[in-house]
Design an enzyme around this catalytic site. Structure first.
Site, PDB file in Angstrom:
ATOM      1  N   HIS A  97      -3.504  -8.463   0.695  1.00  0.00           N
ATOM      2  CA  HIS A  97      -2.751  -7.571  -0.060  1.00  0.00           C
ATOM      3  C   HIS A  97      -1.129  -7.359   0.033  1.00  0.00           C
ATOM      4  O   HIS A  97      -1.037  -7.455  -1.322  1.00  0.00           O
ATOM      5  CB  HIS A  97      -2.077  -6.478   1.238  1.00  0.00           C
ATOM      6  N   GLN A 108       0.475  -1.211   0.197  1.00  0.00           N
ATOM      7  CA  GLN A 108      -0.036   0.011   0.329  1.00  0.00           C
ATOM      8  C   GLN A 108       0.382   1.321  -0.070  1.00  0.00           C
ATOM      9  O   GLN A 108       0.190   2.259  -0.451  1.00  0.00           O
ATOM     10  CB  GLN A 108      -0.714   0.489   1.318  1.00  0.00           C
ATOM     11  N   HIS A 119      -7.115  -9.415   5.545  1.00  0.00           N
ATOM     12  CA  HIS A 119      -7.238  -8.323   5.111  1.00  0.00           C
ATOM     13  C   HIS A 119      -6.019  -7.787   4.825  1.00  0.00           C
ATOM     14  O   HIS A 119      -5.541  -7.450   3.090  1.00  0.00           O
ATOM     15  CB  HIS A 119      -8.301  -7.625   5.686  1.00  0.00           C
ATOM     16  N   GLU A 120      -5.139  -8.041   6.056  1.00  0.00           N
ATOM     17  CA  GLU A 120      -3.489  -7.409   5.435  1.00  0.00           C
ATOM     18  C   GLU A 120      -2.804  -8.504   4.605  1.00  0.00           C
ATOM     19  O   GLU A 120      -1.935  -7.737   4.014  1.00  0.00           O
ATOM     20  CB  GLU A 120      -2.714  -6.609   6.456  1.00  0.00           C
ATOM     21  N   CYS A 123     -10.672   0.065   3.704  1.00  0.00           N
ATOM     22  CA  CYS A 123      -8.867  -0.389   3.832  1.00  0.00           C
ATOM     23  C   CYS A 123      -8.518   1.457   3.264  1.00  0.00           C
ATOM     24  O   CYS A 123      -9.950   2.602   2.484  1.00  0.00           O
ATOM     25  CB  CYS A 123      -9.336  -1.084   2.119  1.00  0.00           C
ATOM     26  N   LEU A 124      -7.270   1.628   3.583  1.00  0.00           N
ATOM     27  CA  LEU A 124      -7.124   2.809   3.202  1.00  0.00           C
ATOM     28  C   LEU A 124      -6.753   3.223   1.862  1.00  0.00           C
ATOM     29  O   LEU A 124      -6.851   4.184   1.419  1.00  0.00           O
ATOM     30  CB  LEU A 124      -5.336   3.168   4.328  1.00  0.00           C
TER      31      LEU A 124
HETATM   32 ZN    ZN Z   1      -6.436  -2.623   3.012  1.00  0.00          ZN
END
Ligand code: ZN
Length: 162
Positions: free
Chosen positions: A135, A51, A131-132, A89-90
């Site tokens: 990624h 990210q 979730h992480e 999510c950012l």
């Molecule tokens: Zn995320």
């Protein structure tokens, strides 16, 4: 510490598979510090290295304030249960989604000292781990959301009609 730029959905970097960290160096530790600062400034509870444009298997999580988890080369070694919940999510600002995740996961990862640690998470923490870690393999929650929801002018979320 420095605040990093968070990549948004549509950036190809978010779809790449990250490589493991073979050696934890000073640069790794600086990256961890910067990721924690970036996550906090963005009001997030988790952030993965891709990210911020770094294709390495590194994740930071802070579901409980003050309890930062730094995960290097994390792996889910056990998962059970299933629960639907709201996720954001950012990298996907302004939207949330309903996603099914395990209600319990056990994760192994190296800490910044290179020591293998085991973490157990239920509910929000389990969701955050899943979730992480997704990624790191180029997956975003929007790929698996059963439904997307959008905030209205009052900041309340409503469901997508499609
Ligand atoms: Zn995320």
């Amino acid at each position: 510490m420095a605040k990093l730029n968070i990549l948004k959905e549509g950036d190809e970097t978010l779809r790449k598979i990250c490589r493991p960290v073979d050696k934890i160096t000073l640069r790794t530790k600086i990256l961890l510090d910067d990721m924690v600062e970036t996550m906090r400034k963005a009001d997030g509870v988790g952030l993965a290295a891709p990210q911020v444009g770094i294709l390495r298997r590194i994740v930071v999580i802070e579901v409980e304030e003050g309890q930062v988890l730094e995960l290097i080369n994390p792996v889910i070694v056990e998962a059970s249960g299933e629960v639907s919940g709201v996720e954001g999510c950012l990298s996907v600002p302004g939207r949330q989604g309903i996603v099914k995740r395990p209600s319990y996961v056990r994760v192994q990862a190296l800490d910044r000292h290179g020591v293998m640690q085991t973490y157990e998470g239920t509910d929000l923490l389990a969701r955050c781990f899943c979730h992480e870690l997704d990624h790191l393999d180029g997956h975003l929650y929007i790929d698996k959301a059963d439904k997307m929801i959008y905030p209205d002018a009052d900041g309340e979320y409503y469901e997508d009609e499609e």
